[in-house]
Design a protein around this motif. Structure first.
Motif, PDB file in Angstrom:
ATOM      1  N   VAL A  81      42.450 -18.972  35.678  1.00 41.48           N
ATOM      2  CA  VAL A  81      42.720 -17.821  34.815  1.00 41.48           C
ATOM      3  C   VAL A  81      44.062 -17.992  34.109  1.00 41.48           C
ATOM      4  O   VAL A  81      44.192 -17.725  32.906  1.00 41.48           O
ATOM      5  N   ALA A  82      45.072 -18.462  34.841  1.00 42.36           N
ATOM      6  CA  ALA A  82      46.393 -18.675  34.236  1.00 42.36           C
ATOM      7  C   ALA A  82      46.302 -19.686  33.096  1.00 42.36           C
ATOM      8  O   ALA A  82      46.933 -19.504  32.038  1.00 42.36           O
ATOM      9  N   ALA A  83      45.513 -20.736  33.288  1.00 44.51           N
ATOM     10  CA  ALA A  83      45.335 -21.732  32.241  1.00 44.51           C
ATOM     11  C   ALA A  83      44.622 -21.138  31.036  1.00 44.51           C
ATOM     12  O   ALA A  83      44.956 -21.430  29.881  1.00 44.51           O
ATOM     13  N   ALA A  84      43.643 -20.280  31.298  1.00 47.95           N
ATOM     14  CA  ALA A  84      42.912 -19.625  30.202  1.00 47.95           C
ATOM     15  C   ALA A  84      43.828 -18.701  29.408  1.00 47.95           C
ATOM     16  O   ALA A  84      43.792 -18.681  28.171  1.00 47.95           O
ATOM     17  N   LEU A  85      44.668 -17.947  30.114  1.00 51.31           N
ATOM     18  CA  LEU A  85      45.591 -17.043  29.430  1.00 51.31           C
ATOM     19  C   LEU A  85      46.582 -17.831  28.573  1.00 51.31           C
ATOM     20  O   LEU A  85      46.921 -17.413  27.455  1.00 51.31           O
ATOM     21  N   ALA A  86      47.038 -18.977  29.086  1.00 53.32           N
ATOM     22  CA  ALA A  86      47.968 -19.813  28.321  1.00 53.32           C
ATOM     23  C   ALA A  86      47.295 -20.395  27.086  1.00 53.32           C
ATOM     24  O   ALA A  86      47.897 -20.490  26.015  1.00 53.32           O
ATOM     25  N   ALA A  87      46.022 -20.790  27.247  1.00 47.06           N
ATOM     26  CA  ALA A  87      45.296 -21.386  26.123  1.00 47.06           C
ATOM     27  C   ALA A  87      45.055 -20.383  25.007  1.00 47.06           C
ATOM     28  O   ALA A  87      44.911 -20.760  23.836  1.00 47.06           O
ATOM     29  N   HIS A  88      45.000 -19.100  25.366  1.00 44.02           N
ATOM     30  CA  HIS A  88      44.732 -18.044  24.381  1.00 44.02           C
ATOM     31  C   HIS A  88      45.908 -17.075  24.308  1.00 44.02           C
ATOM     32  O   HIS A  88      45.727 -15.866  24.188  1.00 44.02           O
ATOM     33  N   ALA A  89      47.122 -17.628  24.373  1.00 44.68           N
ATOM     34  CA  ALA A  89      48.321 -16.791  24.440  1.00 44.68           C
ATOM     35  C   ALA A  89      48.476 -15.871  23.242  1.00 44.68           C
ATOM     36  O   ALA A  89      49.098 -14.809  23.339  1.00 44.68           O
ATOM     37  N   ARG A  90      47.920 -16.257  22.105  1.00 45.89           N
ATOM     38  CA  ARG A  90      48.056 -15.430  20.898  1.00 45.89           C
ATOM     39  C   ARG A  90      46.966 -14.359  20.781  1.00 45.89           C
ATOM     40  O   ARG A  90      46.996 -13.556  19.850  1.00 45.89           O
ATOM     41  N   THR A  91      46.039 -14.371  21.708  1.00 42.16           N
ATOM     42  CA  THR A  91      44.953 -13.373  21.682  1.00 42.16           C
ATOM     43  C   THR A  91      45.342 -12.175  22.536  1.00 42.16           C
ATOM     44  O   THR A  91      45.733 -12.346  23.696  1.00 42.16           O
ATOM     45  N   PRO A  92      45.260 -10.961  22.011  1.00 41.61           N
ATOM     46  CA  PRO A  92      45.537  -9.778  22.840  1.00 41.61           C
ATOM     47  C   PRO A  92      44.636  -9.784  24.076  1.00 41.61           C
ATOM     48  O   PRO A  92      43.451 -10.131  23.991  1.00 41.61           O
ATOM     49  N   LEU A  93      45.186  -9.419  25.211  1.00 42.77           N
ATOM     50  CA  LEU A  93      44.426  -9.491  26.457  1.00 42.77           C
ATOM     51  C   LEU A  93      43.125  -8.708  26.381  1.00 42.77           C
ATOM     52  O   LEU A  93      42.110  -9.115  26.953  1.00 42.77           O
ATOM     53  N   ARG A  94      43.117  -7.609  25.673  1.00 40.19           N
ATOM     54  CA  ARG A  94      41.895  -6.807  25.593  1.00 40.19           C
ATOM     55  C   ARG A  94      40.813  -7.502  24.785  1.00 40.19           C
ATOM     56  O   ARG A  94      39.627  -7.194  24.926  1.00 40.19           O
ATOM     57  N   ARG A  95      41.198  -8.446  23.944  1.00 41.62           N
ATOM     58  CA  ARG A  95      40.235  -9.126  23.090  1.00 41.62           C
ATOM     59  C   ARG A  95      39.829 -10.487  23.649  1.00 41.62           C
ATOM     60  O   ARG A  95      39.049 -11.211  23.018  1.00 41.62           O
ATOM     61  N   LEU A  96      40.368 -10.838  24.819  1.00 44.61           N
ATOM     62  CA  LEU A  96      40.003 -12.100  25.479  1.00 44.61           C
ATOM     63  C   LEU A  96      39.055 -11.811  26.632  1.00 44.61           C
ATOM     64  O   LEU A  96      39.342 -10.978  27.493  1.00 44.61           O
ATOM     65  N   TRP A  97      37.930 -12.503  26.669  1.00 45.22           N
ATOM     66  CA  TRP A  97      36.950 -12.337  27.739  1.00 45.22           C
ATOM     67  C   TRP A  97      36.907 -13.613  28.571  1.00 45.22           C
ATOM     68  O   TRP A  97      36.873 -14.720  28.027  1.00 45.22           O
ATOM     69  N   ILE A  98      36.930 -13.453  29.896  1.00 51.20           N
ATOM     70  CA  ILE A  98      36.912 -14.613  30.791  1.00 51.20           C
ATOM     71  C   ILE A  98      35.627 -14.579  31.613  1.00 51.20           C
ATOM     72  O   ILE A  98      35.365 -13.626  32.351  1.00 51.20           O
ATOM     73  N   ALA A  99      34.818 -15.626  31.474  1.00 49.32           N
ATOM     74  CA  ALA A  99      33.565 -15.761  32.224  1.00 49.32           C
ATOM     75  C   ALA A  99      33.802 -16.696  33.407  1.00 49.32           C
ATOM     76  O   ALA A  99      34.445 -17.739  33.259  1.00 49.32           O
ATOM     77  N   HIS A 100      33.272 -16.323  34.555  1.00 46.80           N
ATOM     78  CA  HIS A 100      33.502 -17.083  35.787  1.00 46.80           C
ATOM     79  C   HIS A 100      32.182 -17.599  36.342  1.00 46.80           C
ATOM     80  O   HIS A 100      31.187 -16.873  36.378  1.00 46.80           O
ATOM     81  N   THR A 101      32.193 -18.842  36.797  1.00 49.44           N
ATOM     82  CA  THR A 101      31.045 -19.382  37.510  1.00 49.44           C
ATOM     83  C   THR A 101      31.547 -20.381  38.538  1.00 49.44           C
ATOM     84  O   THR A 101      32.758 -20.546  38.726  1.00 49.44           O
ATOM     85  N   ASP A 102      30.625 -21.040  39.235  1.00 55.37           N
ATOM     86  CA  ASP A 102      30.982 -22.014  40.266  1.00 55.37           C
ATOM     87  C   ASP A 102      30.490 -23.395  39.885  1.00 55.37           C
ATOM     88  O   ASP A 102      29.523 -23.540  39.126  1.00 55.37           O
ATOM     89  N   ALA A 103      31.121 -24.396  40.448  1.00 54.15           N
ATOM     90  CA  ALA A 103      30.812 -25.784  40.093  1.00 54.15           C
ATOM     91  C   ALA A 103      29.449 -26.242  40.586  1.00 54.15           C
ATOM     92  O   ALA A 103      28.927 -27.259  40.121  1.00 54.15           O
TER      93      ALA A 103
END
Length: 242
Positions: A81-103
């Motif tokens: 999640v931290a890596a995803a937030l860094a990758a989309h640092a310019r996107t407002p948090l409310r406009r960023l969606w994070i999908a989770h799954t397993d390997a």
């Protein structure tokens, strides 16, 4: 409500060289399908103390490789999640969606587009369903699974293999706890307590491994091994298969 303008996929992985290739292939197809509604999608795989070829497979697939400083699935998800937030640092948090799954899971082609649609309709969290790879189950387990699940009906059970969160909701809840299992359940419980809008859906179910021994003592493998058949036996419609 306006939909997310960026999406990220987060996958924790612990010794998954046999299954993560299929997982990443399915995510690649889902990302391609999502291009119809969103252009910015990143994929982040967090290695949880891997000593096999998982890292090489991830790098060859072109996904972002994350190495957490702590062990355990909770810490791995949070590092992703931290890596995803860094990758989309310019996107407002409310406009960023994070999908989770397993390997050890394979997502359907509509996985991301469906989560985007629910988020656009106002959902802060999406709780999706999973189905085991029935090739891993015994005949009795397979019969028991179908006796306790209704296709097309969301049962509301929380699975890290099929979960979506608005970044602002995830951050407000404190992220994933650094625990060895049930980090997904704890997170959703915290988001509910904070008033998040949680949508449950079976429209984009994820296939996950039905192996009898998982990466943690409990988890989905523990449920299939120890609880599935007793649960089915408590229902009159279940007829055990030899």
């Amino acid at each position: 409500m306006t939909g997310p303008t960026a999406m990220a996929v987060v996958i924790p992985a612990h010794e998954e060289e046999e299954l993560i290739g299929a997982c990443l292939d399915s995510i690649r197809a889902a990302v391609a399908a999502a291009r119809s509604v969103i252009s910015r999608v990143s994929v982040h795989v967090a290695l949880d103390a891997c000593t096999d070829a998982t890292a090489r497979i991830v790098q060859e697939a072109g996904a972002d490789l994350v190495v957490p400083t702590a062990r355990g699935v909770g810490a791995a998800r949070d590092a992703g999640v931290a890596a995803a937030l860094a990758a989309h640092a310019r996107t407002p948090l409310r406009r960023l969606w994070i999908a989770h799954t397993d390997a050890d899971s394979v997502v359907p082609m509509n996985w991301l587009t469906h989560q985007w649609q629910l988020a656009s309709a106002g959902a802060d969290v999406v709780v999706g369903t999973v189905r085991p790879d029935f090739r891993d189950l015994s005949a009795a387990q397979t019969t028991a699974w179908w006796a306790t699940h209704v296709p097309g009906t969301a049962n509301g059970h929380v699975h890290g293999a099929n979960l979506g969160t608005r970044a602002s909701t995830l951050v407000a809840a404190g992220g994933f706890e650094p625990v060895l299992e049930h980090e997904d359940v704890l997170l959703v419980a915290e988001t509910r307590a904070r008033g998040a809008r949680v949508a449950a859906s079976d429209a984009a179910w994820v296939q996950t491994s039905g192996r009898p021994v998982g990466r943690t003592a409990g988890g989905y493998a523990g449920y299939l091994r120890e609880r599935l058949i007793p649960l089915a036996l408590s229902r009159a419609a279940y007829a055990p298969t030899a």
